[in-house]
Design an enzyme around this catalytic site. Structure first.
Site, PDB file in Angstrom:
ATOM      1  N   GLN A 131       9.798 -64.505  19.237  1.00  0.00           N
ATOM      2  CA  GLN A 131       8.453 -64.420  19.301  1.00  0.00           C
ATOM      3  C   GLN A 131       8.213 -63.076  19.927  1.00  0.00           C
ATOM      4  O   GLN A 131       8.668 -62.600  21.008  1.00  0.00           O
ATOM      5  CB  GLN A 131       7.907 -65.449  20.406  1.00  0.00           C
ATOM      6  CG  GLN A 131       6.328 -65.397  20.778  1.00  0.00           C
ATOM      7  CD  GLN A 131       6.058 -66.520  21.855  1.00  0.00           C
ATOM      8  OE1 GLN A 131       6.681 -66.919  22.558  1.00  0.00           O
ATOM      9  NE2 GLN A 131       4.803 -67.017  21.491  1.00  0.00           N
ATOM     10  N   GLY A 132       7.229 -62.143  19.401  1.00  0.00           N
ATOM     11  CA  GLY A 132       6.841 -60.526  19.684  1.00  0.00           C
ATOM     12  C   GLY A 132       5.563 -60.504  20.442  1.00  0.00           C
ATOM     13  O   GLY A 132       4.784 -60.324  19.804  1.00  0.00           O
ATOM     14  N   TYR A 133       5.738 -61.185  21.507  1.00  0.00           N
ATOM     15  CA  TYR A 133       4.419 -61.081  22.465  1.00  0.00           C
ATOM     16  C   TYR A 133       4.218 -60.196  23.564  1.00  0.00           C
ATOM     17  O   TYR A 133       3.433 -59.195  23.464  1.00  0.00           O
ATOM     18  CB  TYR A 133       3.877 -62.864  22.901  1.00  0.00           C
ATOM     19  CG  TYR A 133       3.215 -63.501  21.961  1.00  0.00           C
ATOM     20  CD1 TYR A 133       3.382 -63.456  20.451  1.00  0.00           C
ATOM     21  CD2 TYR A 133       2.629 -64.928  22.622  1.00  0.00           C
ATOM     22  CE1 TYR A 133       2.642 -64.149  19.722  1.00  0.00           C
ATOM     23  CE2 TYR A 133       2.064 -65.465  21.799  1.00  0.00           C
ATOM     24  CZ  TYR A 133       1.989 -65.325  20.346  1.00  0.00           C
ATOM     25  OH  TYR A 133       1.433 -66.396  19.258  1.00  0.00           O
ATOM     26  N   SER A 134       4.949 -60.507  24.487  1.00  0.00           N
ATOM     27  CA  SER A 134       5.059 -59.757  25.753  1.00  0.00           C
ATOM     28  C   SER A 134       5.656 -58.251  25.441  1.00  0.00           C
ATOM     29  O   SER A 134       6.524 -57.969  24.657  1.00  0.00           O
ATOM     30  CB  SER A 134       5.971 -60.317  26.759  1.00  0.00           C
ATOM     31  OG  SER A 134       5.446 -61.487  27.242  1.00  0.00           O
ATOM     32  N   SER A 166      12.874 -63.932  23.627  1.00  0.00           N
ATOM     33  CA  SER A 166      13.936 -64.859  23.649  1.00  0.00           C
ATOM     34  C   SER A 166      14.648 -64.971  22.210  1.00  0.00           C
ATOM     35  O   SER A 166      13.762 -65.022  21.204  1.00  0.00           O
ATOM     36  CB  SER A 166      13.648 -66.123  23.851  1.00  0.00           C
ATOM     37  OG  SER A 166      12.832 -66.341  25.223  1.00  0.00           O
ATOM     38  N   GLU A 249       2.807 -74.788  21.837  1.00  0.00           N
ATOM     39  CA  GLU A 249       4.132 -74.477  22.619  1.00  0.00           C
ATOM     40  C   GLU A 249       4.084 -75.737  23.742  1.00  0.00           C
ATOM     41  O   GLU A 249       5.330 -75.914  24.427  1.00  0.00           O
ATOM     42  CB  GLU A 249       4.003 -73.068  23.334  1.00  0.00           C
ATOM     43  CG  GLU A 249       5.007 -72.895  24.254  1.00  0.00           C
ATOM     44  CD  GLU A 249       4.981 -71.518  24.735  1.00  0.00           C
ATOM     45  OE1 GLU A 249       6.278 -70.940  25.222  1.00  0.00           O
ATOM     46  OE2 GLU A 249       3.926 -70.839  25.168  1.00  0.00           O
ATOM     47  N   SER A 371       2.100 -66.985  32.928  1.00  0.00           N
ATOM     48  CA  SER A 371       2.232 -67.016  34.627  1.00  0.00           C
ATOM     49  C   SER A 371       1.434 -68.133  35.307  1.00  0.00           C
ATOM     50  O   SER A 371       0.416 -68.514  34.773  1.00  0.00           O
ATOM     51  CB  SER A 371       2.155 -65.678  34.916  1.00  0.00           C
ATOM     52  OG  SER A 371       0.783 -65.163  35.162  1.00  0.00           O
ATOM     53  N   GLU A 373      -0.427 -67.389  37.846  1.00  0.00           N
ATOM     54  CA  GLU A 373      -1.871 -66.977  37.890  1.00  0.00           C
ATOM     55  C   GLU A 373      -2.800 -66.640  36.694  1.00  0.00           C
ATOM     56  O   GLU A 373      -3.985 -67.024  36.931  1.00  0.00           O
ATOM     57  CB  GLU A 373      -1.572 -65.168  38.357  1.00  0.00           C
ATOM     58  CG  GLU A 373      -1.015 -65.019  39.637  1.00  0.00           C
ATOM     59  CD  GLU A 373       0.462 -65.392  39.763  1.00  0.00           C
ATOM     60  OE1 GLU A 373       1.094 -65.526  38.626  1.00  0.00           O
ATOM     61  OE2 GLU A 373       1.205 -65.182  40.753  1.00  0.00           O
TER      62      GLU A 373
END
Length: 392
Positions: A131-134, A166, A249, A371, A373
């Site tokens: 998964q290429g998100y962050s 990951s 997810e 997160s 937050e």
């Protein structure tokens, strides 16, 4: 939704339990308990072979429609499978990102051509996904993505960097959120691309963690290419598709996750009884609170899944993430308190046992996957109606 199990459900449970007992034997017996958070380095090829064995016997993609390679099972049957899978101590599956995230996303938002191309490889566990998100400047704030792509000669050309990816070292494909409209900001101008990993324009660098392992990675795109047709949804509509993936997810696999949590809690209780710390009334009360908290997690997870089954898109998933992340992190702290001074030393150069790995890896639980937050912001804005946080 009625969450009680029928006699037919219990018959299905017995079928799952018997199959796992019969097949977690021979060459697969040694894989019991391997893999999972902080331990994905354990026997990845052997676990993929086990996953392919599951697929050959119809035990992958249980909730997918039959026409796309699934079994079309209802929510409770899927819950039963994940419960029994975890209770059997079967190895962690290497195909979670494909089966639980990308597959449902393609079924909901992909083209028929994309479904025919990719769903069989996911169902058969012959192609693995990451998964290429962050990104370094866009972790929890995914709308800050700066990796960019441009169309050139019928292909998307991608430049940029992803982080905390990951299992990128094992994946053949990546589903990535990138910026495809020059000058766009925040949620606008993003696209959801399917990118092959085995090409000269992709570099994977492992990130060494506190646990000593490297299941997370940095991924660098330097002129990487993918076909123009491999955009899910319309170009520029990537935010909506990415949010749909994040909704998947919080799926039924979280029930199996909680069975794993119960096993970890049982290990901490056993340690407390063995070393005499169970007689400490304060620690015994904390162990009891952990047990109660785990029951709350399970009930809330079932309620959340039931709401999704009924079509709700409410904040239940954000509440679930807050609950389990904090509970699991506190379990790691409790494990160390039960162990006392011995928890501070490792054997060999840096050989951690299961409870030390639990403590160190669970420090990240309240950060990854959204997160605390961010989850609180979602609840504040969508449930309490509070104003959005001001941005520069």
């Amino acid at each position: 939704m009625d969450l009680r199990y029928t006699p037919e459900d219990e018959q299905f449970r017995a079928e799952v339990r018997e199959w796992l007992s019969d097949h977690l034997a021979g060459e697969f017996a040694a894989l019991k308990g391997l893999g999972g958070s902080g331990r994905e380095h354990e026997a990845p090829q052997e676990r993929q072979a086990w996953n392919q064995h599951l697929a050959a016997h119809g035990w992958t993609c249980l909730g997918w429609p039959v026409e796309y390679g699934g079994r079309g099972l209802n929510l409770l049957r899927q819950v039963i499978f994940h419960e029994e899978y975890a209770r059997s101590n079967a190895p962690a599956r290497v195909n979670h990102l494909g089966e639980e995230l990308l597959g449902p996303t393609l079924i909901a938002h992909g083209t028929e051509e994309q479904r025919r191309r990719f769903l069989p490889g996911i169902a058969g566990v012959t192609e693995l996904w990451c998964q290429g998100y962050s990104e370094p400047g866009a972790g929890s704030d995914l709308a800050g993505v700066r990796t960019r792509a441009r169309l050139e000669g019928g292909e998307w050309v991608i430049d940029g960097q992803k982080i905390w990816t990951s299992l990128a070292q094992h994946a053949q494909w990546c589903f990535a959120v990138v910026r495809t409209e020059p000058g766009s900001r925040r949620h606008a101008g993003l696209s959801y691309l399917l990118v092959p990993m085995d090409q000269a324009g992709v570099e994977v660098r492992p990130i060494r963690q506190l646990t000593g392992t490297s299941e997370f990675n940095e991924v660098f795109f330097d002129g990487a290419r993918t076909e123009e047709s491999l955009v899910v949804g319309a170009p520029g509509d990537g935010w909506r598709v990415a949010m749909a993936t994040l909704g998947f997810e919080r799926g039924v696999s979280t029930i199996g996750q909680q069975v794993g949590f119960a096993r970890e809690l049982a290990g901490v209780v056993a340690t407390a009884k063995a070393n005499g710390r169970y007689d400490d009334p304060i620690l015994r009360d904390r162990l009891a609170q952990a047990f109660v908290g785990l029951e709350v997690l399970r009930v809330h997870a079932l309620r959340t899944l039931s709401a999704y089954e009924a079509g709700s898109q409410g904040p239940e998933a954000s509440v679930s993430k807050l609950l389990w992340a904090r509970w699991h992190r506190e379990l790691g702290e409790l494990a160390m308190d039960v162990r006392g001074g011995s928890a501070l030393t490792a054997t060999g150069s840096y050989d951690l046992d299961a409870q030390q790995t639990l403590f160190l890896f669970s420090r990240a639980d309240t950060i990854y996957g959204g997160s605390d937050e961010i989850q609180r912001n979602i609840i504040a804005e969508r449930v309490l109606g509070l104003p959005r946080e001001p941005r520069p």
